[in-house]
Design a protein around this motif. Structure first.
Motif, mmCIF file in Angstrom:
data_model
loop_
_atom_site.group_PDB
_atom_site.id
_atom_site.type_symbol
_atom_site.label_atom_id
_atom_site.label_comp_id
_atom_site.label_asym_id
_atom_site.label_seq_id
_atom_site.Cartn_x
_atom_site.Cartn_y
_atom_site.Cartn_z
ATOM 1 N N GLU A 20 0.822 -1.211 0.000
ATOM 2 C CA GLU A 20 0.000 0.000 0.000
ATOM 3 C C GLU A 20 0.852 1.254 0.000
ATOM 4 O OE1 GLU A 20 -3.287 0.115 2.691
ATOM 5 O OE2 GLU A 20 -3.502 -2.057 2.611
ATOM 6 N N TRP A 21 1.946 1.244 0.745
ATOM 7 C CA TRP A 21 2.846 2.393 0.755
ATOM 8 C C TRP A 21 4.232 1.942 1.171
ATOM 9 C CZ3 TRP A 21 -0.856 1.897 4.639
ATOM 10 C CH2 TRP A 21 -0.370 1.694 5.917
ATOM 11 N N SER A 22 5.208 2.738 0.768
ATOM 12 C CA SER A 22 6.599 2.523 1.154
ATOM 13 C C SER A 22 7.159 3.871 1.575
ATOM 14 C CB SER A 22 7.424 1.971 -0.002
ATOM 15 O OG SER A 22 6.937 0.722 -0.409
ATOM 16 N N CYS A 23 7.965 3.870 2.629
ATOM 17 C CA CYS A 23 8.530 5.117 3.155
ATOM 18 C C CYS A 23 10.031 4.985 3.332
ATOM 19 C CB CYS A 23 7.937 5.451 4.517
ATOM 20 S SG CYS A 23 6.176 5.705 4.501
ATOM 21 N N VAL A 24 10.734 6.086 3.062
ATOM 22 C CA VAL A 24 12.155 6.202 3.360
ATOM 23 C C VAL A 24 12.304 7.417 4.258
ATOM 24 C CG1 VAL A 24 14.448 6.613 2.434
ATOM 25 C CG2 VAL A 24 12.848 5.166 1.171
ATOM 26 N N TYR A 25 12.854 7.205 5.446
ATOM 27 C CA TYR A 25 13.053 8.282 6.411
ATOM 28 C C TYR A 25 14.502 8.732 6.370
ATOM 29 C CZ TYR A 25 8.582 6.626 8.185
ATOM 30 O OH TYR A 25 7.277 6.257 8.302
ATOM 31 N N HIS A 26 14.701 10.038 6.249
ATOM 32 C CA HIS A 26 16.042 10.620 6.222
ATOM 33 C C HIS A 26 16.289 11.281 7.584
ATOM 34 C CE1 HIS A 26 16.386 9.961 1.902
ATOM 35 N NE2 HIS A 26 15.125 10.311 1.848
ATOM 36 N N SER B 135 18.950 12.524 8.733
ATOM 37 C CA SER B 135 19.865 13.673 8.709
ATOM 38 C C SER B 135 19.116 15.003 8.667
ATOM 39 C CB SER B 135 20.811 13.569 7.516
ATOM 40 O OG SER B 135 20.057 13.538 6.312
ATOM 41 N N ASP B 136 17.962 15.038 7.997
ATOM 42 C CA ASP B 136 17.197 16.286 7.925
ATOM 43 C C ASP B 136 15.720 16.090 8.292
ATOM 44 O OD1 ASP B 136 16.270 14.920 5.715
ATOM 45 O OD2 ASP B 136 16.776 16.488 4.279
ATOM 46 N N PHE B 137 15.384 14.921 8.823
ATOM 47 C CA PHE B 137 14.035 14.590 9.293
ATOM 48 C C PHE B 137 12.984 14.706 8.189
ATOM 49 C CE2 PHE B 137 16.376 16.014 13.042
ATOM 50 C CZ PHE B 137 16.307 14.861 13.784
ATOM 51 N N SER B 138 13.366 14.366 6.976
ATOM 52 C CA SER B 138 12.412 14.342 5.870
ATOM 53 C C SER B 138 11.996 12.900 5.608
ATOM 54 C CB SER B 138 13.028 14.965 4.622
ATOM 55 O OG SER B 138 14.119 14.200 4.171
ATOM 56 N N TYR C 179 6.371 11.186 -3.086
ATOM 57 C CA TYR C 179 6.016 12.398 -2.353
ATOM 58 C C TYR C 179 7.091 12.644 -1.305
ATOM 59 C CZ TYR C 179 1.496 11.541 -4.476
ATOM 60 O OH TYR C 179 0.499 11.312 -5.385
ATOM 61 N N ARG C 180 7.583 13.879 -1.239
ATOM 62 C CA ARG C 180 8.631 14.233 -0.282
ATOM 63 C C ARG C 180 8.095 15.250 0.707
ATOM 64 N NH1 ARG C 180 10.819 13.306 -5.152
ATOM 65 N NH2 ARG C 180 12.616 11.923 -5.236
ATOM 66 N N PHE C 181 8.355 15.009 1.981
ATOM 67 C CA PHE C 181 7.926 15.898 3.045
ATOM 68 C C PHE C 181 9.102 16.236 3.937
ATOM 69 C CE2 PHE C 181 4.315 13.203 1.951
ATOM 70 C CZ PHE C 181 3.347 14.154 1.652
ATOM 71 N N SER C 182 9.174 17.482 4.346
ATOM 72 C CA SER C 182 10.208 17.923 5.288
ATOM 73 C C SER C 182 9.493 18.565 6.478
ATOM 74 C CB SER C 182 11.149 18.918 4.625
ATOM 75 O OG SER C 182 10.498 20.139 4.401
ATOM 76 N N PRO C 183 10.197 18.801 7.564
ATOM 77 C CA PRO C 183 9.556 19.459 8.711
ATOM 78 C C PRO C 183 8.927 20.808 8.352
ATOM 79 C CG PRO C 183 11.636 18.511 9.377
ATOM 80 C CD PRO C 183 11.558 18.390 7.871
ATOM 81 N N ASP C 184 9.494 21.501 7.382
ATOM 82 C CA ASP C 184 8.935 22.803 6.980
ATOM 83 C C ASP C 184 7.536 22.678 6.399
ATOM 84 O OD1 ASP C 184 11.271 24.061 7.757
ATOM 85 O OD2 ASP C 184 12.147 23.940 5.738
#
Length: 45
Positions: free
Chosen positions: A13-19, A21-24, A37-42
């Motif tokens: 259903e979904w796959s996620c990669v957590y970074h 180093s910058d919490f994205s 889709y890319r998400f950052s704290p901002d």
């Protein structure tokens, strides 16, 4: 994400990669690994 695509199964259903180093995070839905889709704290302020 390419590793997740290789390991994915038909009903993923979904796959996620957590970074950490910058919490994205990068999210792919329903085995559509070409559309990420890319998400950052901002994005949440």
């Amino acid at each position: 994400m390419s590793n997740l695509e290789a390991a994915g199964v038909k009903n993923t259903e979904w796959s996620c990669v957590y970074h950490l180093s910058d919490f994205s995070v990068e999210v792919s839905l329903d085995n559509h690994y070409s559309k990420v889709y890319r998400f950052s704290p901002d994005d949440f302020q």
